[in-house]
Design a protein around this motif. Structure first.
Motif, PDB file in Angstrom:
ATOM      1  N   ASN A  49      22.486  -0.376  18.491  1.00  0.00           N
ATOM      2  CA  ASN A  49      21.292   0.156  19.132  1.00  0.00           C
ATOM      3  C   ASN A  49      21.574   1.507  19.773  1.00  0.00           C
ATOM      4  N   THR A  50      21.787   2.505  18.928  1.00  0.00           N
ATOM      5  CA  THR A  50      22.036   3.858  19.406  1.00  0.00           C
ATOM      6  C   THR A  50      20.887   4.755  18.991  1.00  0.00           C
ATOM      7  N   VAL A  51      20.304   5.440  19.957  1.00  0.00           N
ATOM      8  CA  VAL A  51      19.263   6.421  19.698  1.00  0.00           C
ATOM      9  C   VAL A  51      19.921   7.793  19.696  1.00  0.00           C
ATOM     10  N   LYS A  52      19.795   8.517  18.591  1.00  0.00           N
ATOM     11  CA  LYS A  52      20.398   9.844  18.467  1.00  0.00           C
ATOM     12  C   LYS A  52      19.302  10.894  18.462  1.00  0.00           C
ATOM     13  N   ILE A  53      19.380  11.798  19.423  1.00  0.00           N
ATOM     14  CA  ILE A  53      18.365  12.828  19.594  1.00  0.00           C
ATOM     15  C   ILE A  53      19.028  14.200  19.520  1.00  0.00           C
ATOM     16  N   ALA A  54      18.545  15.044  18.614  1.00  0.00           N
ATOM     17  CA  ALA A  54      18.997  16.430  18.552  1.00  0.00           C
ATOM     18  C   ALA A  54      17.873  17.320  19.064  1.00  0.00           C
ATOM     19  N   LEU A  55      18.148  18.059  20.132  1.00  0.00           N
ATOM     20  CA  LEU A  55      17.185  18.989  20.705  1.00  0.00           C
ATOM     21  C   LEU A  55      17.468  20.387  20.176  1.00  0.00           C
ATOM     22  N   LEU A  56      16.488  20.987  19.537  1.00  0.00           N
ATOM     23  CA  LEU A  56      16.612  22.337  19.002  1.00  0.00           C
ATOM     24  C   LEU A  56      15.661  23.227  19.789  1.00  0.00           C
ATOM     25  N   LEU A  57      16.204  24.017  20.692  1.00  0.00           N
ATOM     26  CA  LEU A  57      15.392  24.763  21.635  1.00  0.00           C
ATOM     27  C   LEU A  57      15.418  26.260  21.333  1.00  0.00           C
ATOM     28  N   PHE A 166      14.107  17.020  17.626  1.00  0.00           N
ATOM     29  CA  PHE A 166      12.991  17.587  18.389  1.00  0.00           C
ATOM     30  C   PHE A 166      13.182  19.086  18.447  1.00  0.00           C
ATOM     31  N   ILE A 167      12.289  19.806  17.808  1.00  0.00           N
ATOM     32  CA  ILE A 167      12.392  21.255  17.763  1.00  0.00           C
ATOM     33  C   ILE A 167      11.225  21.860  18.514  1.00  0.00           C
ATOM     34  N   ALA A 168      11.525  22.787  19.423  1.00  0.00           N
ATOM     35  CA  ALA A 168      10.504  23.417  20.256  1.00  0.00           C
ATOM     36  C   ALA A 168      10.581  24.928  20.111  1.00  0.00           C
ATOM     37  N   GLY A 169       9.423  25.579  19.990  1.00  0.00           N
ATOM     38  CA  GLY A 169       9.374  27.031  19.892  1.00  0.00           C
ATOM     39  C   GLY A 169       7.942  27.516  19.837  1.00  0.00           C
ATOM     40  N   VAL A 193      13.857  11.580  11.647  1.00  0.00           N
ATOM     41  CA  VAL A 193      12.477  12.021  11.860  1.00  0.00           C
ATOM     42  C   VAL A 193      12.470  13.339  12.625  1.00  0.00           C
ATOM     43  N   VAL A 194      11.665  14.290  12.155  1.00  0.00           N
ATOM     44  CA  VAL A 194      11.525  15.587  12.819  1.00  0.00           C
ATOM     45  C   VAL A 194      10.238  15.586  13.633  1.00  0.00           C
ATOM     46  N   ASN A 195      10.375  15.859  14.927  1.00  0.00           N
ATOM     47  CA  ASN A 195       9.232  15.986  15.825  1.00  0.00           C
ATOM     48  C   ASN A 195       9.140  17.440  16.270  1.00  0.00           C
ATOM     49  N   THR A 196       7.957  17.996  16.270  1.00  0.00           N
ATOM     50  CA  THR A 196       7.791  19.414  16.583  1.00  0.00           C
ATOM     51  C   THR A 196       6.969  19.606  17.844  1.00  0.00           C
ATOM     52  N   ILE A 197       7.386  20.566  18.657  1.00  0.00           N
ATOM     53  CA  ILE A 197       6.703  20.888  19.903  1.00  0.00           C
ATOM     54  C   ILE A 197       6.386  22.375  19.889  1.00  0.00           C
ATOM     55  N   PHE A 198       5.112  22.715  19.689  1.00  0.00           N
ATOM     56  CA  PHE A 198       4.710  24.112  19.684  1.00  0.00           C
ATOM     57  C   PHE A 198       4.357  24.538  21.101  1.00  0.00           C
ATOM     58  N   CYS A 199       4.973  25.602  21.550  1.00  0.00           N
ATOM     59  CA  CYS A 199       4.732  26.119  22.893  1.00  0.00           C
ATOM     60  C   CYS A 199       3.575  27.110  22.845  1.00  0.00           C
ATOM     61  N   GLY A 200       2.383  26.587  22.933  1.00  0.00           N
ATOM     62  CA  GLY A 200       1.196  27.428  22.842  1.00  0.00           C
ATOM     63  C   GLY A 200      -0.024  26.608  22.470  1.00  0.00           C
ATOM     64  N   ASP A 201      -1.013  27.282  21.916  1.00  0.00           N
ATOM     65  CA  ASP A 201      -2.281  26.650  21.574  1.00  0.00           C
ATOM     66  C   ASP A 201      -2.120  25.626  20.454  1.00  0.00           C
ATOM     67  N   TYR A 202      -2.770  24.493  20.608  1.00  0.00           N
ATOM     68  CA  TYR A 202      -2.632  23.391  19.648  1.00  0.00           C
ATOM     69  C   TYR A 202      -3.010  23.826  18.231  1.00  0.00           C
ATOM     70  N   GLN A 203      -4.155  24.497  18.094  1.00  0.00           N
ATOM     71  CA  GLN A 203      -4.614  24.909  16.769  1.00  0.00           C
ATOM     72  C   GLN A 203      -3.706  25.975  16.181  1.00  0.00           C
TER      73      GLN A 203
END
Length: 392
Positions: A49-57, A166-169, A193-203
């Motif tokens: 039960n290991t959760v591996k998270i890579a943060l790409l900032l 998790f990639i944010a930009g 799984v790749v999760n994306t976080i956009f720093c700005g307007d949703y659209q």
């Protein structure tokens, strides 16, 4: 300072939605070899039960707010994971890796990408690396940083492990020579799984392919205001918890080549959290009272919890000065006393934190939480039940 709850917190959402494997009952692993202080520590085999998270900032000039949120909100996520339980009642481990990209201070030959930290469960080290980040420049190549993290990190082949990026930009997801679609297809093949976080307007994030970058692997797309700050609610319990944290530090008994340096790092990360805000220091103290804050590689008290730990294996010169020349029995008594004291302090911090959380819940305004956060928490709760995770 809200968004690293969203950066790291999105990890929790993925924990709930990616796979059921991590919560299936498993056979016990064979015990590890005895711990010897002077030996070079090898990376242990991943547990079930290991959760591996890579943060790409993104650390380009416009991302100072993002980095500050990462520093402040790490402990919220650690504290959330502390209470996670799998269907067989085992607790998941947490490992975090950190990359920065889009910074002109990085090598152009490497695509302005740097691995800041490989997968680690050392919470002080993770904090230290987050605080080392600075912004500058640059050119943000999302596809290339995803590909690099897939190639460089030890993701392992255990199908039970939840593996997430998790990639944010805030620049178009399509920048760079390496097509992001190829990168995320590679991630999907590896069950990441790749999760994306956009720093700005949703659209705007949708228009620049941030959403597509996530959905191609079944991940989550979110847009955040990276410059928005979270208002920390002061409580009557904060100062007491911080005082207890200072007492907690005195229960650590360093050993080995890294012992003293690690104790200094512990103190430094306490100071970094306090410099951010008193509320951040409180959350870090709560994390330090949890099961996820384990320092057996340099602390005798944590090391002694290993069933096969043998204090007689430790050379005298690897002990702290106050224990040198002592018999094994005397050292064991000292460790036992520190353990008793630590348990008492940690329990007191946990009890005070329950009161603190109740106070915050009572005094928090309805609009102090963003719509995104509310939706995320609801999704975590719902999907966690579907995937056999429980939250205490």
């Amino acid at each position: 300072m809200k968004n690293t709850r969203q950066i790291l917190g999105i990890a929790l959402l993925s924990l709930a939605t990616v796979s059921t494997y991590g919560c299936m009952p498993k056979k016990e692993k064979q015990s590890q070899k005895p711990l010897i202080a002077h030996a070079i520590t090898k990376e242990k085999k991943d547990s079930n039960n290991t959760v591996k998270i890579a943060l790409l900032l993104d650390t380009s000039n416009s991302m100072d707010g993002l980095i500050n949120q990462a520093k402040a909100q790490l402990w919220d996520i650690v504290n959330k994971f502390t209470h996670a339980k799998c269907g067989n009642d085992s607790r998941p481990n947490l490992q975090i890796a950190l990359y920065q990209y889009g910074n002109d201070g990085l090598s152009a030959r490497e695509g302005y990408i740097q691995q800041v930290l490989g997968f680690s469960d050392d919470l002080d080290e993770i904090s230290e690396k987050l605080f080392s980040l600075t912004t500058n420049g640059g050119e943000e190549f999302c596809g290339e940083v995803i590909h690099t993290s897939l190639k460089q990190l030890e993701w392992g082949k255990n199908p039970d492990n939840l593996k997430m990026i998790f990639i944010a930009g805030n620049e178009p997801f399509t920048q760079g020579k390496l097509n992001y679609k190829d990168a995320v297809a590679n991630a999907k093949e590896k069950d990441i799984v790749v999760n994306t976080i956009f720093c700005g307007d949703y659209q705007q994030g949708i228009n620049t392919d941030w959403k597509k970058g996530a959905t191609l692997t079944g991940g989550e797309y979110m847009a955040i205001n990276h410059n928005r700050q979270v208002v920390h609610i002061d409580t009557p319990y904060d100062k007491v918890i911080i005082e207890l944290n200072s007492k907690l530090n005195k229960t650590y008994v360093s050993y080995g080549s890294m012992g003293q340096a690690k104790m200094r790092m512990q103190s430094k990360q306490d100071a970094n959290a306090m410099q951010m805000e008193e509320g951040v220091a409180v959350k870090r103290a709560v994390s330090k009272s949890s099961r996820l804050y384990n320092n057996k590689k340099w602390d005798l008290v944590d090391a002694a919890d290993d069933a096969e730990f043998d204090v007689s294996e430790i050379k005298d010169e690897e002990l702290p000065e106050e224990l040198r020349g002592k018999s094994a029995k005397e050292i064991e008594i000292h460790i036992s006393n520190k353990k008793t004291e630590r348990n008492r302090i940690q329990k007191e911090i946990q009890e005070l934190n329950k009161k603190r959380e109740a106070y915050i819940a009572k005094n928090q305004k309805e609009d102090s939480k963003g719509e995104l956060e509310n939706a995320m928490i609801q999704a975590i709760t719902r999907q966690a039940e579907n995937k056999n995770y429980k939250w205490e």
